[in-house]
Design a protein around this motif. Sequence first.
Motif, mmCIF file in Angstrom:
data_model
loop_
_atom_site.group_PDB
_atom_site.id
_atom_site.type_symbol
_atom_site.label_atom_id
_atom_site.label_comp_id
_atom_site.label_asym_id
_atom_site.label_seq_id
_atom_site.Cartn_x
_atom_site.Cartn_y
_atom_site.Cartn_z
ATOM 1 N N ASP A 168 39.362 35.127 45.647
ATOM 2 C CA ASP A 168 39.654 36.321 44.847
ATOM 3 C C ASP A 168 38.804 36.367 43.585
ATOM 4 O O ASP A 168 38.308 37.438 43.192
ATOM 5 C CB ASP A 168 41.146 36.362 44.478
ATOM 6 N N LYS A 169 38.637 35.194 42.929
ATOM 7 C CA LYS A 169 37.816 35.142 41.715
ATOM 8 C C LYS A 169 36.367 35.508 42.022
ATOM 9 O O LYS A 169 35.711 36.238 41.258
ATOM 10 C CB LYS A 169 37.877 33.734 41.104
ATOM 11 N N GLU A 176 36.097 39.261 42.673
ATOM 12 C CA GLU A 176 36.179 40.020 41.409
ATOM 13 C C GLU A 176 34.840 39.990 40.672
ATOM 14 O O GLU A 176 34.370 41.017 40.159
ATOM 15 C CB GLU A 176 37.255 39.419 40.506
ATOM 16 N N GLN A 203 32.223 42.164 42.282
ATOM 17 C CA GLN A 203 32.423 43.579 41.957
ATOM 18 C C GLN A 203 31.844 43.915 40.585
ATOM 19 O O GLN A 203 31.248 44.981 40.386
ATOM 20 C CB GLN A 203 33.918 43.937 42.001
#
Length: 449
Positions: free
Chosen positions: A95-96, A99, A102
Amino acid sequence: MKVVKFGGSSLADAGQIKKVKNIMELDEDRRVVVVSAPGKRHSKDEKVTDLLIALGTSIQMNQMDETVYKKIIDRFQSMTEELELSFRVVEQVKDKIDEAMQLVKDGSEHAFDALKACGEDGSAHIVSAYLQKTGTKASYVNPKEAGILVRDQPGGALVLEESFEKLYSLRHRNEILVIPGFFGYTPEGELVTFSRGGSDITGSIVAAGLKADLYENFTDVDSVYCVNPMFVDQPKQLTSLTYREMRELSYAGFSVFHDEALIPAFKEKIPVCIKNTNNPAAPGTMIVADLPERESHVVGIASDDGFLNLYVSKYLMNREIGFGRRLLQILEDEEVSFEHAPSGIDDMSVVIREHHLPPEKEEKVIKRIKEELEVDTVLIEREMAMIMIVGEGMNQTIGIASRAAAAFRDAEVNIEMINQGSSEVSMMFGVKSSGLGKAVQSLYRTFFE
């Protein structure tokens, strides 16, 4: 209290992380651990940080490299599976990374730093989870929570003084704290990384903030050697060094320790010990403020290639007020940093890392120097190497320079440049890269055999 930092080779795979756990459990004073991103598992492997940089570059070019992305995720997944950790750990790491990717797509100013930091952050999550799983009371601590505040200089953060007071409060926590290295946060909350290899810097900052009794830096060698083992077989091991000696050696090519990392520890007079994760019983190398008088004043020979020499000559340069400042101003305008700048009456040399002055920038710099400074000669000599002999009190010892010069003569290597400057602990020589190995070997024979 001891602060412990583990380098990339110490966190390369699950087997190494098990060694980290054992080392932490061997000494109850080891209360805080700072971790790097996973390094190479073997000589042909890739460091996770390099993979993250490659991924970010591909995103910036609108050609996201799915193969690299998969390599990164697979690397973390294989570690969590072998350590039998919850799938939530690797999901957290993924997830990190997603992120940060993005942010790179959105063109955020701090996006690349956020992506590069995912390696250290992932290591910290895995190490803390493994310690907890094996019955050790431990917690992941983000640098923001720890209080590591830095200036807003992406890729080159500098710690702010208020960080040390904030870090001191961590002493009161009764558990092992696992902190990712390499990055901090601006007062506005932006993630910013230190320069490459900056986990050493984080470890030193944390040790200084906690006023630790010892900062242990675990790597993949038993100690610091007096010369690069690439050039000399089984060189002499150094049991102790001063802060100044280690900083000079690190700057000049000793990759075992980041050259900026000692400053926070030095200010707080915290001793540093370099140790080996794969042989923790070895005593390692102690780095301290002062040492008793030694028989030999030369303790190490550092060397590095990849330099160039920008040579400028102008008749009566010494009478032209501001010449040096204007020359360096041109370099600053073109965002070129320099390493050394020895000068004479009519000439001046500026030593620069080659990657700071690529050929496309070189043409513009030379054109500006010719037009703005009206020089007689301007030349750029590439494929240079720097060799530094290091030791406290060298400038008070008769014959060091003559012995070094004789070593270069015996190796049949021409000295292109000598620079001692105001430093009491080092003497630098510039040579052609082709003669680097021969010169270092000859210097080793002169001062250590």
